[in-house]
Motif scaffolding. Sequence first.
Motif, PDB file in Angstrom:
ATOM      1  N   ASP A   3       0.413  -1.336   0.284  1.00 51.81           N
ATOM      2  CA  ASP A   3      -0.116   0.284   0.192  1.00 51.81           C
ATOM      3  C   ASP A   3       0.430   1.190  -0.111  1.00 51.81           C
ATOM      4  N   GLY A   4       2.465   1.245  -0.264  1.00 54.36           N
ATOM      5  CA  GLY A   4       3.057   2.849   0.454  1.00 54.36           C
ATOM      6  C   GLY A   4       4.216   2.521  -1.129  1.00 54.36           C
ATOM      7  N   LEU A   5       3.500   1.526  -2.129  1.00 52.04           N
ATOM      8  CA  LEU A   5       4.421   1.257  -3.415  1.00 52.04           C
ATOM      9  C   LEU A   5       4.765   3.237  -4.064  1.00 52.04           C
ATOM     10  N   ARG A   6       3.118   3.092  -3.923  1.00 46.54           N
ATOM     11  CA  ARG A   6       3.049   4.353  -5.346  1.00 46.54           C
ATOM     12  C   ARG A   6       4.294   5.833  -4.810  1.00 46.54           C
ATOM     13  N   ALA A   7       3.533   5.338  -3.347  1.00 41.22           N
ATOM     14  CA  ALA A   7       4.247   6.893  -2.700  1.00 41.22           C
ATOM     15  C   ALA A   7       5.319   6.630  -2.643  1.00 41.22           C
ATOM     16  N   ALA A   8       6.567   5.611  -1.722  1.00 42.47           N
ATOM     17  CA  ALA A   8       7.967   5.550  -2.819  1.00 42.47           C
ATOM     18  C   ALA A   8       8.444   5.552  -3.940  1.00 42.47           C
ATOM     19  N   ALA A   9       7.749   4.836  -4.290  1.00 47.48           N
ATOM     20  CA  ALA A   9       7.671   5.792  -5.941  1.00 47.48           C
ATOM     21  C   ALA A   9       7.636   7.151  -6.720  1.00 47.48           C
ATOM     22  N   LEU A  10       6.364   7.398  -5.559  1.00 45.97           N
ATOM     23  CA  LEU A  10       6.801   8.997  -6.138  1.00 45.97           C
ATOM     24  C   LEU A  10       8.102   9.188  -5.875  1.00 45.97           C
ATOM     25  N   GLU A  11       8.699   9.190  -4.447  1.00 46.65           N
ATOM     26  CA  GLU A  11       9.591  10.423  -3.487  1.00 46.65           C
ATOM     27  C   GLU A  11      10.849   9.887  -3.824  1.00 46.65           C
ATOM     28  N   SER A  12      10.965   8.882  -4.674  1.00 53.34           N
ATOM     29  CA  SER A  12      12.221   8.458  -5.956  1.00 53.34           C
ATOM     30  C   SER A  12      12.256   8.743  -6.757  1.00 53.34           C
ATOM     31  N   ALA A  13      12.074   9.714  -7.530  1.00 50.32           N
ATOM     32  CA  ALA A  13      11.890   9.546  -8.462  1.00 50.32           C
ATOM     33  C   ALA A  13      11.581  10.882  -8.408  1.00 50.32           C
ATOM     34  N   ARG A  14      10.781  11.295  -7.215  1.00 49.46           N
ATOM     35  CA  ARG A  14      10.830  13.177  -6.880  1.00 49.46           C
ATOM     36  C   ARG A  14      12.729  13.326  -6.157  1.00 49.46           C
TER      37      ARG A  14
END
Length: 251
Positions: A179-190
Amino acid sequence: MSVSTSSPEKGISVVTVDFPPVNALPVSGWYALADAVRAAGRDPRVRCVVLAAEGRGFNAGVDIKEIQTQGASALVGANRGCFEAFAAVYECEVPVLAAVHGFCLGGGIGLVGNADVIVASEDATFGLPELDRGALGAATHLARLVPQHLMRALYYTSRTATAAELHAHGSVWRVVPRDGLRAAALESAREIAAKDGELLRLAKAAINGIDPVDVRRSYRFEQGFTYEASTVGVADRVRDTFGAERDGAQA
């Protein structure tokens, strides 16, 4: 069924694949994915592309039913479509971050193996069940995720590796709850997108230029054996067996 592109925040483009029920892509899907990734990379406002998927898993490879019903034309189409999609990820002008959940199989390995960064959920598994499905290919990309002998063992047995195992080998950057994948992906992309855009593009070109393996040529070589297996009838025999076993299990 679609490939869509969104821009959740400045500098980041998210390309999302959604082909229910398991994201096994038809020929048209591979080309659509290639076009979306290339278009995102060409956009001067984009500094990082996130490759994601909806549904039960990230990617289940090619649509075997399409090949079974349409024959050689679909096989050639799938070969060319996969080649274009994998190349689009590798050649994207900016870094590509793959956000992987659930299963990542077959063509999915081609995508993530050519990505620059992988963030995966704890339930993610990676593998090439090609020998069970009358196909070959993407060993080129699996070899970018695990050591050589492990790649061979996984390839010959059709077993999968977990996100945690790939993290231990250094190919998966982060492993997070589903459930935290999208947030983690965006954090890393950011974090990537915070760099100078022009310099990022130069960095991507430079890193690809020193790659020890020409992934396009290597994968194209593998594809020749896929076509040979089909020509001599081995692929159909194995695919038919796989289909019968799957239908029996669902009965």
